[in-house]
Design a protein around this motif. Structure first.
Motif, mmCIF file in Angstrom:
data_model
loop_
_atom_site.group_PDB
_atom_site.id
_atom_site.type_symbol
_atom_site.label_atom_id
_atom_site.label_comp_id
_atom_site.label_asym_id
_atom_site.label_seq_id
_atom_site.Cartn_x
_atom_site.Cartn_y
_atom_site.Cartn_z
ATOM 1 N N UNK A 8 0.926 -1.094 -0.127
ATOM 2 C CA UNK A 8 -0.069 -0.151 -0.037
ATOM 3 C C UNK A 8 0.748 1.218 0.099
ATOM 4 N N UNK A 9 2.009 1.238 1.047
ATOM 5 C CA UNK A 9 2.676 2.238 1.001
ATOM 6 C C UNK A 9 3.483 2.673 -0.490
ATOM 7 N N UNK A 10 4.090 1.661 -0.976
ATOM 8 C CA UNK A 10 4.767 1.782 -2.371
ATOM 9 C C UNK A 10 3.652 2.155 -3.420
ATOM 10 N N UNK A 11 2.479 1.455 -3.308
ATOM 11 C CA UNK A 11 1.430 2.153 -4.537
ATOM 12 C C UNK A 11 1.189 3.583 -4.212
ATOM 13 N N UNK A 22 -5.447 1.565 4.960
ATOM 14 C CA UNK A 22 -4.256 1.720 4.583
ATOM 15 C C UNK A 22 -3.066 1.526 5.785
ATOM 16 N N UNK A 23 -3.564 1.082 6.946
ATOM 17 C CA UNK A 23 -2.696 0.880 8.078
ATOM 18 C C UNK A 23 -2.744 -0.300 8.853
ATOM 19 N N UNK A 24 -2.153 -0.805 9.464
ATOM 20 C CA UNK A 24 -2.281 -2.048 10.441
ATOM 21 C C UNK A 24 -3.256 -1.487 11.418
ATOM 22 N N UNK A 41 -1.935 1.558 -11.540
ATOM 23 C CA UNK A 41 -1.502 0.838 -12.683
ATOM 24 C C UNK A 41 -0.906 -0.675 -12.529
ATOM 25 N N UNK A 42 -0.782 -1.134 -13.781
ATOM 26 C CA UNK A 42 -0.283 -2.582 -13.955
ATOM 27 C C UNK A 42 1.272 -2.837 -13.523
ATOM 28 N N UNK A 43 1.955 -1.665 -13.499
ATOM 29 C CA UNK A 43 3.244 -1.685 -13.041
ATOM 30 C C UNK A 43 3.605 -1.520 -11.559
ATOM 31 N N UNK A 44 2.707 -1.224 -10.923
ATOM 32 C CA UNK A 44 2.641 -0.957 -9.437
ATOM 33 C C UNK A 44 2.781 -2.549 -8.635
ATOM 34 N N UNK A 45 3.667 -2.464 -7.829
ATOM 35 C CA UNK A 45 4.086 -3.964 -7.009
ATOM 36 C C UNK A 45 2.517 -4.656 -6.675
ATOM 37 N N UNK A 46 1.581 -3.493 -6.112
ATOM 38 C CA UNK A 46 0.078 -3.908 -5.592
ATOM 39 C C UNK A 46 -0.602 -4.839 -6.571
ATOM 40 N N UNK A 47 -0.083 -4.354 -7.926
ATOM 41 C CA UNK A 47 -0.957 -5.109 -9.057
ATOM 42 C C UNK A 47 -0.132 -6.340 -9.348
ATOM 43 N N UNK A 48 1.083 -6.558 -9.144
ATOM 44 C CA UNK A 48 1.823 -7.671 -9.561
ATOM 45 C C UNK A 48 1.897 -8.684 -8.394
ATOM 46 N N UNK A 49 2.018 -8.412 -7.274
ATOM 47 C CA UNK A 49 2.385 -9.474 -6.103
ATOM 48 C C UNK A 49 0.985 -9.825 -5.399
ATOM 49 N N UNK A 50 0.842 -11.111 -4.814
ATOM 50 C CA UNK A 50 -0.460 -11.319 -4.074
ATOM 51 C C UNK A 50 -0.167 -10.897 -2.847
#
Length: 149
Positions: A8-11, A22-24, A41-50
């Protein structure tokens, strides 16, 4: 929780908008706020990682082909969801989106009577349902002369 926070922070750092959560959650256990991100977008880690957390990452698309391309642009394929009033569109999405399970106008697909499992890097085979029992069976093909001939 640490993984959800990281994604979430990276996105947000990459330009997504944090709409909710957005937080614990403080306290014992591992809990994370239900979270909605927009402008992903499709390049963000939140779109790529489980994620395996309560995070919805909204990606906008302009047509069905674009939606299918975005949905299939990941190495994972456990479950996908489609919400539509058009049953023909829903059926097309079921056929075109590469996942092991699909929810059409439902938010939860798990069912003890149904086969559970993914495709690509999200799994091989199924557990549960009639399909799941096949993992524990050995099939033997036998050929013999026709006893009625």
């Amino acid at each position: 929780v640490d993984n959800a926070v990281r994604l979430v922070d990276a996105a947000v750092a990459d330009g997504a908008t944090l709409v909710a959560g957005g937080k614990a959650i403080d306290g014992p256990g591992s809990f994370f706020e239900p979270t909605v991100l927009d402008g992903v977008d499709a390049e963000m880690a939140v779109s790529i990682e489980e994620i395996f957390g309560p995070v919805v990452a909204i990606q906008r698309f302009s047509n069905e082909e674009d939606a299918v391309r975005l949905a299939n642009a990941t190495e994972y394929g456990l479950v996908g969801y489609v919400f539509t009033e058009d049953t023909k569109r829903g059926q097309r999405m079921i056929e075109l989106i590469d996942t092991g399970m699909m929810g059409l106008n439902v938010g939860v697909v798990s069912n003890a009577a149904g086969p559970f499992g993914g495709v690509k890097q999200s799994g091989l085979g199924r557990e549960g349902g009639a399909e799941g029992i096949h993992e524990y069976l050995e099939t033997k093909y036998t050929l013999m002369p026709n006893p009625f001939a």
